[in-house]
Design a protein around this motif. Sequence first.
Motif, mmCIF file in Angstrom:
data_model
loop_
_atom_site.group_PDB
_atom_site.id
_atom_site.type_symbol
_atom_site.label_atom_id
_atom_site.label_comp_id
_atom_site.label_asym_id
_atom_site.label_seq_id
_atom_site.Cartn_x
_atom_site.Cartn_y
_atom_site.Cartn_z
ATOM 1 N N THR A 251 0.851 -1.183 0.000
ATOM 2 C CA THR A 251 0.000 0.000 0.000
ATOM 3 C C THR A 251 0.889 1.235 0.000
ATOM 4 N N LYS B 245 -8.738 2.697 -3.890
ATOM 5 C CA LYS B 245 -8.158 1.885 -4.951
ATOM 6 C C LYS B 245 -8.243 2.685 -6.243
ATOM 7 N N ARG C 138 -0.518 5.403 -10.746
ATOM 8 C CA ARG C 138 -1.362 4.572 -11.605
ATOM 9 C C ARG C 138 -0.550 4.005 -12.760
ATOM 10 N N LEU D 60 -1.805 0.648 -7.278
ATOM 11 C CA LEU D 60 -3.175 1.154 -7.199
ATOM 12 C C LEU D 60 -3.737 1.209 -5.783
ATOM 13 N N ARG D 61 -3.148 0.455 -4.885
ATOM 14 C CA ARG D 61 -3.634 0.510 -3.497
ATOM 15 C C ARG D 61 -2.997 1.691 -2.802
#
Lengths: 159, 179
Positions: free
Chosen positions: A117, B41, A139, A144-145
């Motif tokens: 993360t 997310k 991205r 993405l987390r």
Amino acid sequence: MSKFKKKRGASKPEISTASLPDIIFMLLFFFMVVTVMKEAELKVAVKVPSGTELEKLERKSLVSYLYVGKPTLKYQAVYGTAPRLQLNDQLSTVDDIPVYIESERAARNEADKGLITASLRVDQEITMGLVTDVKTELRKSGQLRINYSSTVRARALDQ
Amino acid sequence: MARDREKPSVNASSMADIAFLLLIFFLVTTTIDVDKGIAVKLPPYSEEEPDQLKLKKRNVYRVVVNAQNQLLVRGELQRVATLKENAKRFINNRGVDAEMSESPKRAIISLQNDRGTEYGTYITVYNELKAAYNELWNEAAQAKFGFDYKDLDGEQKKEIQADIPLVISEAEPTGFGKE
């Protein structure tokens, strides 16, 4: 009255301190276990915003930190006052993010690579421009987390 | 050999001092702060803008935050404090109001900010939108299982999420304001 007469007036009773080291060791072990050493020296001033819908970051070993904020007074002479990104120990630009993410992945186990993360510690007073660039770069790197680091807000919003 | 009975022992009275020293070191270096934050997310990166043209207007809840940190919801100025309740009403409309979403599955919250928006404001708005979903999940969990959402097991959580999926779509920020 002889019943209550002091038998040994001369010697003072002493509390045994033999268990003192044990007690101290107990405390010591507690603090050793809960201690988290500071990850990096902050070169940017970060005061994270507050929120109510917060989630705990479960595994600290799987968190990569990205700091965004204005350089602290000490570094303003060199870096100016525009918001900057800090990765690890140094002030960086958004172009350094892919390398940083890759090195963070390389440092983890194969099984944990997808679980990293990115914790964004962003100062609440800076504008979204740099944050947006950071997000886009994350991205592109497939990270993405993310987690917007925040403190708990106790009071309700002003009506 | 009268001395044999006396066993030599190391003086352990300084043990406490050594332990204290270590204790103080760890006390000073300790930071017991749990890391908390808003989990998000991000969508995978793609060059093309996703086109929202095929979405019905009633299913899109457009939230815009400008460079002056003002909030525009579906074309009207709104306060952040009322955002949560309005978003909840929009998501959980279930076809009642013709202007609001057909069902929670089709409802889309579209969030757009400016590059000059303050990060704190952005997070507050995002937090409110997430709070709307969290409250709806809680209500659904209470109605269906009689527990709070956070006390449900994974399977039940999935069931609730299937009925009310979290859709907060972020549009590319505008660049009007000063960064």
